[in-house]
Design a protein around this motif. Structure first.
Motif, PDB file in Angstrom:
ATOM      1  N   ALA A  11       0.915  -1.172  -0.028  1.00  0.00           N
ATOM      2  CA  ALA A  11       0.067  -0.013   0.058  1.00  0.00           C
ATOM      3  C   ALA A  11       0.942   1.220  -0.087  1.00  0.00           C
ATOM      4  N   LEU A  12       2.052   1.168   0.639  1.00  0.00           N
ATOM      5  CA  LEU A  12       2.705   2.351   0.693  1.00  0.00           C
ATOM      6  C   LEU A  12       3.504   2.742  -0.611  1.00  0.00           C
ATOM      7  N   ALA A  13       3.636   1.635  -1.529  1.00  0.00           N
ATOM      8  CA  ALA A  13       4.005   2.180  -2.772  1.00  0.00           C
ATOM      9  C   ALA A  13       3.276   2.894  -3.743  1.00  0.00           C
ATOM     10  N   GLN A  14       1.839   3.003  -3.297  1.00  0.00           N
ATOM     11  CA  GLN A  14       0.798   3.594  -4.128  1.00  0.00           C
ATOM     12  C   GLN A  14       0.536   4.978  -3.421  1.00  0.00           C
ATOM     13  N   ALA A  55      17.513  11.308   6.473  1.00  0.00           N
ATOM     14  CA  ALA A  55      17.164  10.304   5.459  1.00  0.00           C
ATOM     15  C   ALA A  55      16.164   9.376   5.975  1.00  0.00           C
ATOM     16  N   LEU A  56      15.378   8.762   5.015  1.00  0.00           N
ATOM     17  CA  LEU A  56      14.473   8.091   5.212  1.00  0.00           C
ATOM     18  C   LEU A  56      14.364   6.890   4.342  1.00  0.00           C
ATOM     19  N   VAL A  57      14.386   5.493   4.927  1.00  0.00           N
ATOM     20  CA  VAL A  57      14.331   4.402   3.867  1.00  0.00           C
ATOM     21  C   VAL A  57      13.244   3.475   4.426  1.00  0.00           C
ATOM     22  N   LEU A  58      12.554   3.041   3.692  1.00  0.00           N
ATOM     23  CA  LEU A  58      11.166   1.989   3.911  1.00  0.00           C
ATOM     24  C   LEU A  58      11.288   0.940   3.128  1.00  0.00           C
ATOM     25  N   ARG A  59      11.106  -0.243   3.775  1.00  0.00           N
ATOM     26  CA  ARG A  59      11.256  -1.500   2.970  1.00  0.00           C
ATOM     27  C   ARG A  59       9.960  -2.266   3.448  1.00  0.00           C
ATOM     28  N   GLN A  60       8.963  -2.919   2.593  1.00  0.00           N
ATOM     29  CA  GLN A  60       8.025  -3.541   2.633  1.00  0.00           C
ATOM     30  C   GLN A  60       8.071  -4.621   1.864  1.00  0.00           C
ATOM     31  N   GLY A  61       7.470  -5.920   2.315  1.00  0.00           N
ATOM     32  CA  GLY A  61       7.754  -7.107   1.426  1.00  0.00           C
ATOM     33  C   GLY A  61       9.019  -7.364   0.965  1.00  0.00           C
ATOM     34  N   LEU A  78      15.933   2.646  13.802  1.00  0.00           N
ATOM     35  CA  LEU A  78      15.631   1.549  12.921  1.00  0.00           C
ATOM     36  C   LEU A  78      14.517   0.960  13.703  1.00  0.00           C
ATOM     37  N   VAL A  79      13.394   0.699  13.066  1.00  0.00           N
ATOM     38  CA  VAL A  79      12.106   0.165  13.522  1.00  0.00           C
ATOM     39  C   VAL A  79      11.611  -1.028  12.650  1.00  0.00           C
ATOM     40  N   VAL A  80      11.306  -2.325  13.409  1.00  0.00           N
ATOM     41  CA  VAL A  80      11.057  -3.509  12.818  1.00  0.00           C
ATOM     42  C   VAL A  80       9.539  -3.800  13.193  1.00  0.00           C
ATOM     43  N   VAL A  81       8.593  -4.022  12.061  1.00  0.00           N
ATOM     44  CA  VAL A  81       7.295  -4.205  12.257  1.00  0.00           C
ATOM     45  C   VAL A  81       7.129  -5.447  11.652  1.00  0.00           C
ATOM     46  N   PRO A  82       7.020  -6.614  12.227  1.00  0.00           N
ATOM     47  CA  PRO A  82       6.665  -8.066  11.807  1.00  0.00           C
ATOM     48  C   PRO A  82       5.236  -7.869  11.242  1.00  0.00           C
ATOM     49  N   GLY A  83       4.257  -7.373  11.934  1.00  0.00           N
ATOM     50  CA  GLY A  83       2.845  -7.650  11.475  1.00  0.00           C
ATOM     51  C   GLY A  83       2.394  -6.836  10.131  1.00  0.00           C
ATOM     52  N   ARG A  84       3.338  -5.717   9.684  1.00  0.00           N
ATOM     53  CA  ARG A  84       3.145  -5.278   8.345  1.00  0.00           C
ATOM     54  C   ARG A  84       4.170  -5.607   7.416  1.00  0.00           C
ATOM     55  N   ASP A  85       5.353  -6.466   7.854  1.00  0.00           N
ATOM     56  CA  ASP A  85       6.323  -6.946   6.871  1.00  0.00           C
ATOM     57  C   ASP A  85       7.223  -5.628   6.552  1.00  0.00           C
ATOM     58  N   LEU A  86       7.607  -4.918   7.751  1.00  0.00           N
ATOM     59  CA  LEU A  86       7.964  -3.481   7.067  1.00  0.00           C
ATOM     60  C   LEU A  86       9.137  -3.197   7.996  1.00  0.00           C
ATOM     61  N   VAL A  87       9.890  -2.527   7.665  1.00  0.00           N
ATOM     62  CA  VAL A  87      11.353  -2.134   8.078  1.00  0.00           C
ATOM     63  C   VAL A  87      11.512  -0.468   7.801  1.00  0.00           C
ATOM     64  N   LEU A  88      11.746   0.252   8.876  1.00  0.00           N
ATOM     65  CA  LEU A  88      11.779   1.935   8.786  1.00  0.00           C
ATOM     66  C   LEU A  88      12.864   2.179   9.324  1.00  0.00           C
ATOM     67  N   THR A  89      13.855   2.885   8.408  1.00  0.00           N
ATOM     68  CA  THR A  89      15.235   3.358   8.879  1.00  0.00           C
ATOM     69  C   THR A  89      15.113   4.829   8.773  1.00  0.00           C
TER      70      THR A  89
END
Length: 327
Positions: free
Chosen positions: A24-27, A43-49, A287-298
């Motif tokens: 959803a974040l890609a949209q 800087a902000l880096v976001l990874r999902q999936g 550095l934030v790891v959110v397993p329930g959203r398959d998400l990593v925020l840096t």
């Protein structure tokens, strides 16, 4: 106390969808303007999936250049501790610290200090952060100065946020492995993940500072978060034991500053209703790891400016919650 705030790695991997084909974040990213407006944010880096879906350097050195991640270093040292235990360099979290450093018993509370106490910041040692930090790093022997009991405190007791305890742990790791913290970071995290670690501050005896001032890029830090989310795996290799991450994400203490729980090198909290583990450094490094959203925020920020809960860090926490809510 509820001792597990996050689902285990296996429970998450079995319960979550294997891949988010269209995150959803890609949209839509209505939070992006908010991020841009935070003047301290670099800087902000976001990874999902498993994919990097957003990366922006608003200011500062950029996404791929070395930056000082400040006390996020504590989380990295905790990961190195898990690797050392898995390799047999350390006997485990119950191991007593003084013998590991080749020191004789003292006849005080220090004799009961364990590796686990260092990891959970329940050391019972004097505080060497905040107003005490300058005097500590000006001392002739950082290790000896850090190894002083706090009056009225005991190992395994209250949470005392202090970099000195992590410097003690760094010294333990160096003694146990025969490798400096820099060499361990490069060989045991950097090489398998393709992450560059730059040399950082050393004490008067030549030991690299444990728990502060480590240097790596925002994208490199993001890779470490992704590895943690994947149960310690990267490109088919087990970099950090999955069991160590499960252990690290069990609550053992609580921060009197944020109210969040603390495991082994990770703060544990809830963001937008989702359990999250995060590393935090001075100035607004996260550095934030959110397993329930398959998400990593840096997030990296200006490392020279404070980031208090009622200031920049509070803004970053609200930003993180918004990102998670919209994931």
């Amino acid at each position: 106390m509820n001792h597990v705030i996050l689902p285990t790695r296996r429970a998450f991997l079995l319960g979550a969808s294997a891949c988010l084909a269209t995150p959803a974040l890609a949209q839509a990213r209505p939070w992006a303007a908010r991020a841009q407006g935070l003047s301290q944010l670099h800087a902000l880096v976001l990874r999902q999936g498993g994919q990097e879906i957003f990366a922006e350097a608003y200011r500062g050195p950029g996404l791929d250049r070395i930056t000082n991640v400040k006390s996020v270093s504590k989380t990295l040292v905790a990961l190195l501790t898990g690797i050392a235990i898995d390799r047999g360099d350390l006997p485990g979290v119950e191991a007593k610290v003084l013998p590991l450093l080749g020191r004789d018993p003292r006849g005080d509370s220090l004799d009961d200090l364990t590796v686990g106490h260092l990891l959970s910041m329940q050391t019972g040692l004097v505080r060497t952060s905040g107003a005490s930090y300058g005097a500590w790093v000006s001392s002739r022997d950082w290790l000896a100065t850090a190894l002083e009991p706090e009056p009225g405190a005991e190992p395994g007791g209250r949470f005392i946020y202090s970099t000195g305890g992590w410097h003690v742990l760094g010294a333990v790791l160096a003694e146990a492995t025969g490798l400096s913290l820099l060499d361990q970071a490069r060989a045991r995290l950097g090489a398998p993940l393709g992450v560059d670690f730059a040399p950082w501050v050393r004490d008067p005896q030549g030991r690299y500072l444990g728990g502060n001032d480590m240097g790596l890029s925002p994208r490199g830090l993001s890779r470490i978060g992704q590895m943690a989310l994947q149960g310690g795996r990267w490109d088919g290799a087990q970099v950090v034991p999955e069991s160590w991450l499960d252990t690290s994400w069990q609550a053992r203490a609580r921060s009197p500053f944020s109210g969040d729980q603390y495991g082994y090198g990770w703060f544990l909290t809830t963001l937008a209703g989702e359990s999250a583990a995060y590393a935090r450094g001075y100035g607004g490094q996260m550095l934030v790891v959110v397993p329930g959203r398959d998400l990593v925020l840096t997030i990296t920020s200006d490392p020279t400016l404070p980031a208090r809960s009622e200031g920049h860090f509070g803004d970053l926490r609200e930003l993180a919650a918004q990102i998670v809510a919209e994931a």
